[in-house]
Motif scaffolding. Structure first.
Motif, PDB file in Angstrom:
ATOM      1  N   THR A 194       0.823  -1.211   0.000  1.00 41.46           N
ATOM      2  CA  THR A 194       0.000   0.000   0.000  1.00 41.46           C
ATOM      3  C   THR A 194       0.852   1.253   0.000  1.00 41.46           C
ATOM      4  O   THR A 194       0.552   2.225  -0.709  1.00 41.46           O
ATOM      5  N   ALA A 195       1.945   1.253   0.790  1.00 35.86           N
ATOM      6  CA  ALA A 195       2.801   2.438   0.876  1.00 35.86           C
ATOM      7  C   ALA A 195       3.395   2.785  -0.488  1.00 35.86           C
ATOM      8  O   ALA A 195       3.453   3.962  -0.878  1.00 35.86           O
ATOM      9  N   ILE A 196       3.823   1.753  -1.229  1.00 36.16           N
ATOM     10  CA  ILE A 196       4.389   1.996  -2.554  1.00 36.16           C
ATOM     11  C   ILE A 196       3.314   2.521  -3.504  1.00 36.16           C
ATOM     12  O   ILE A 196       3.557   3.449  -4.286  1.00 36.16           O
ATOM     13  N   ASN A 197       2.118   1.941  -3.444  1.00 33.64           N
ATOM     14  CA  ASN A 197       1.042   2.400  -4.330  1.00 33.64           C
ATOM     15  C   ASN A 197       0.665   3.847  -4.038  1.00 33.64           C
ATOM     16  O   ASN A 197       0.442   4.639  -4.971  1.00 33.64           O
ATOM     17  N   ILE A 198       0.607   4.199  -2.762  1.00 26.38           N
ATOM     18  CA  ILE A 198       0.271   5.579  -2.394  1.00 26.38           C
ATOM     19  C   ILE A 198       1.352   6.532  -2.872  1.00 26.38           C
ATOM     20  O   ILE A 198       1.065   7.593  -3.449  1.00 26.38           O
ATOM     21  N   TYR A 199       2.615   6.154  -2.625  1.00 28.70           N
ATOM     22  CA  TYR A 199       3.702   7.043  -3.042  1.00 28.70           C
ATOM     23  C   TYR A 199       3.764   7.168  -4.558  1.00 28.70           C
ATOM     24  O   TYR A 199       4.103   8.224  -5.091  1.00 28.70           O
ATOM     25  N   THR A 200       3.418   6.097  -5.268  1.00 34.21           N
ATOM     26  CA  THR A 200       3.395   6.165  -6.722  1.00 34.21           C
ATOM     27  C   THR A 200       2.364   7.176  -7.207  1.00 34.21           C
ATOM     28  O   THR A 200       2.621   7.950  -8.146  1.00 34.21           O
ATOM     29  N   LEU A 201       1.191   7.185  -6.560  1.00 33.98           N
ATOM     30  CA  LEU A 201       0.165   8.172  -6.921  1.00 33.98           C
ATOM     31  C   LEU A 201       0.643   9.584  -6.613  1.00 33.98           C
ATOM     32  O   LEU A 201       0.441  10.506  -7.415  1.00 33.98           O
ATOM     33  N   VAL A 202       1.291   9.759  -5.456  1.00 37.21           N
ATOM     34  CA  VAL A 202       1.818  11.082  -5.095  1.00 37.21           C
ATOM     35  C   VAL A 202       2.882  11.516  -6.090  1.00 37.21           C
ATOM     36  O   VAL A 202       2.909  12.664  -6.554  1.00 37.21           O
ATOM     37  N   LEU A 203       3.777  10.576  -6.426  1.00 33.26           N
ATOM     38  CA  LEU A 203       4.824  10.875  -7.404  1.00 33.26           C
ATOM     39  C   LEU A 203       4.227  11.272  -8.746  1.00 33.26           C
ATOM     40  O   LEU A 203       4.679  12.229  -9.378  1.00 33.26           O
ATOM     41  N   SER A 204       3.221  10.530  -9.181  1.00 31.72           N
ATOM     42  CA  SER A 204       2.599  10.819 -10.475  1.00 31.72           C
ATOM     43  C   SER A 204       2.031  12.231 -10.511  1.00 31.72           C
ATOM     44  O   SER A 204       2.127  12.930 -11.528  1.00 31.72           O
ATOM     45  N   PHE A 205       1.456  12.665  -9.382  1.00 32.42           N
ATOM     46  CA  PHE A 205       0.898  14.017  -9.349  1.00 32.42           C
ATOM     47  C   PHE A 205       2.000  15.066  -9.274  1.00 32.42           C
ATOM     48  O   PHE A 205       1.950  16.084  -9.981  1.00 32.42           O
ATOM     49  N   LEU A 206       3.013  14.841  -8.433  1.00 34.92           N
ATOM     50  CA  LEU A 206       4.069  15.829  -8.238  1.00 34.92           C
ATOM     51  C   LEU A 206       4.995  15.944  -9.448  1.00 34.92           C
ATOM     52  O   LEU A 206       5.711  16.938  -9.580  1.00 34.92           O
ATOM     53  N   SER A 207       4.986  14.953 -10.308  1.00 36.45           N
ATOM     54  CA  SER A 207       5.861  15.011 -11.484  1.00 36.45           C
ATOM     55  C   SER A 207       5.034  15.217 -12.747  1.00 36.45           C
ATOM     56  O   SER A 207       4.715  16.346 -13.112  1.00 36.45           O
ATOM     57  N   THR A 208       4.655  14.133 -13.392  1.00 37.62           N
ATOM     58  CA  THR A 208       3.991  14.267 -14.690  1.00 37.62           C
ATOM     59  C   THR A 208       2.633  14.940 -14.595  1.00 37.62           C
ATOM     60  O   THR A 208       2.270  15.738 -15.473  1.00 37.62           O
ATOM     61  N   GLY A 209       1.860  14.628 -13.545  1.00 37.45           N
ATOM     62  CA  GLY A 209       0.539  15.245 -13.416  1.00 37.45           C
ATOM     63  C   GLY A 209       0.631  16.746 -13.289  1.00 37.45           C
ATOM     64  O   GLY A 209      -0.064  17.497 -14.001  1.00 37.45           O
ATOM     65  N   LEU A 210       1.485  17.221 -12.401  1.00 34.22           N
ATOM     66  CA  LEU A 210       1.670  18.667 -12.219  1.00 34.22           C
ATOM     67  C   LEU A 210       2.257  19.298 -13.473  1.00 34.22           C
ATOM     68  O   LEU A 210       1.860  20.415 -13.857  1.00 34.22           O
ATOM     69  N   ASP A 211       3.181  18.604 -14.126  1.00 37.12           N
ATOM     70  CA  ASP A 211       3.800  19.145 -15.335  1.00 37.12           C
ATOM     71  C   ASP A 211       2.768  19.318 -16.450  1.00 37.12           C
ATOM     72  O   ASP A 211       2.786  20.324 -17.166  1.00 37.12           O
ATOM     73  N   VAL A 212       1.883  18.330 -16.611  1.00 36.55           N
ATOM     74  CA  VAL A 212       0.852  18.435 -17.646  1.00 36.55           C
ATOM     75  C   VAL A 212      -0.055  19.639 -17.376  1.00 36.55           C
ATOM     76  O   VAL A 212      -0.416  20.377 -18.305  1.00 36.55           O
ATOM     77  N   ILE A 213      -0.411  19.849 -16.122  1.00 37.08           N
ATOM     78  CA  ILE A 213      -1.255  20.994 -15.765  1.00 37.08           C
ATOM     79  C   ILE A 213      -0.553  22.304 -16.105  1.00 37.08           C
ATOM     80  O   ILE A 213      -1.137  23.215 -16.726  1.00 37.08           O
ATOM     81  N   LEU A 214       0.728  22.428 -15.724  1.00 38.82           N
ATOM     82  CA  LEU A 214       1.473  23.668 -15.968  1.00 38.82           C
ATOM     83  C   LEU A 214       1.721  23.878 -17.464  1.00 38.82           C
ATOM     84  O   LEU A 214       1.660  25.018 -17.944  1.00 38.82           O
ATOM     85  N   ILE A 215       1.987  22.797 -18.200  1.00 43.98           N
ATOM     86  CA  ILE A 215       2.156  22.923 -19.652  1.00 43.98           C
ATOM     87  C   ILE A 215       0.851  23.390 -20.304  1.00 43.98           C
ATOM     88  O   ILE A 215       0.858  24.242 -21.196  1.00 43.98           O
TER      89      ILE A 215
END
Length: 317
Positions: A194-215
């Protein structure tokens, strides 16, 4: 004994390749190897041309060199082992090498996403604030962006090593892929992930997810500025400077998200593996063909080389 099991790591993993297509690995390797050679040659030439030509030492082209370097690192982190599996059935990879490959792929992916965001900011400044372009994107700012891209990739990805190192593995060490992918590794553990899955979701938002929004925000402002231009020719010229970047963005993010959706279907692994080699192979072609300054420079360099070879042959005869 329980403590020993809790910290047990397999000495090696077995990268099984593309399940269901093992008999076709040799044939599958042909397009993969071809695209890898194209990626190596195209990105290397692009980096060399940008470094050699002083007129290309502008923010847009320096960011392109960073993108090409990221493509080289991403494909090289995966393709040699993948080809070894296809050609020699060399499926064995040590635990530490597997973790290193996993870390490298994720970190480079985050770095490349950061570079694409920087390129979107570059186009925003060039179109919305053309008179302040060189002042805003000064050499020192570009160096800081490059350093931030590297630091962001390393810092966001580093916790994965700790999380995976803490997982106990109870015997199954077969990874049904051609490279060490985080979801495949974590599913082999006999523990709560569970910890890895949660961190993966957080990572996805802080990296590619946030980047797509800013782009997306950047291009919203860019389109607003473009449609305020007085003539249609000026609008088309401004949009033309963004076309290559938009193509690369679409090739990077759309397949990345699609691979998450199709990785569980039959032969989905084949498509996910294409993702790590097709964009690196096509990116230098897109920029080389669609960017006039790079295209003209490449043609001029090869013309000079051709004339030099012809002159040498004439002298020898």
């Amino acid at each position: 004994m329980a403590a020993t099991n809790h910290t047990f790591h397999p000495a090696v993993f077995l990268l099984w390749g593309i399940s269901g297509l093992e008999e076709l690995h040799i044939w599958i390797s042909i397009p993969f190897c071809t695209m890898y050679v194209v990626a190596l040659g195209g990105n290397s030439l692009l980096i060399i041309f940008i470094c050699m030509e002083h007129s290309l030492h502008e923010p847009m082209y320096l960011f392109l060199a960073m993108l090409s370097l990221s493509d080289l690192l991403l494909s090289t982190a995966i393709m040699p082992k993948m080809l070894a599996i296809f050609w020699f059935e060399d499926r064995v990879i040590s635990f530490q090498d597997c973790i290193t490959q996993m870390f490298s792929v994720i970190a480079i992916f985050v770095m490349e996403s950061t570079v694409l965001l920087a390129m979107a900011f570059d186009r925003y400044v060039a179109i919305c604030y053309p008179l302040r372009y060189t002042m805003i994107l000064s050499p020192s700012v570009i160096r800081k962006i490059a350093g931030f891209s590297l630091a962001r990739g390393l810092l966001i990805t580093s916790p994965f090593i700790f999380l995976v190192e803490q997982l106990p593995f109870c015997g199954n060490n077969i990874i049904t892929n051609t490279y060490c992918e985080l979801p495949k590794i974590s599913r082999l553990a006999c523990a709560d992930i569970t910890a890895i899955n949660i961190y993966t979701l957080v990572l996805s938002f802080l990296s590619t997810g946030l980047d797509v929004i800013l782009i997306s925000i950047s291009y919203t402002f860019i389109l607003q500025a473009v449609f305020r231009l007085p003539s249609r020719d000026a609008q088309l010229k401004a949009l033309g400077t963004c076309s290559s970047h938009v193509c690369v963005i679409l090739m990077f993010y759309i397949p990345a998200y699609l691979t998450v959706l199709i990785s569980h279907i039959q032969y989905g692994i084949l498509l996910t593996n294409l993702y790590v080699v097709v964009p690196p192979a096509l990116n230098p072609i897109i920029y080389g063909v669609r960017t006039k300054q790079i295209r003209d420079h490449i043609i001029r360099r090869f013309s000079q080389l051709g004339r030099a070879c012809f002159a040498g042959d004439v002298r020898n005869n």
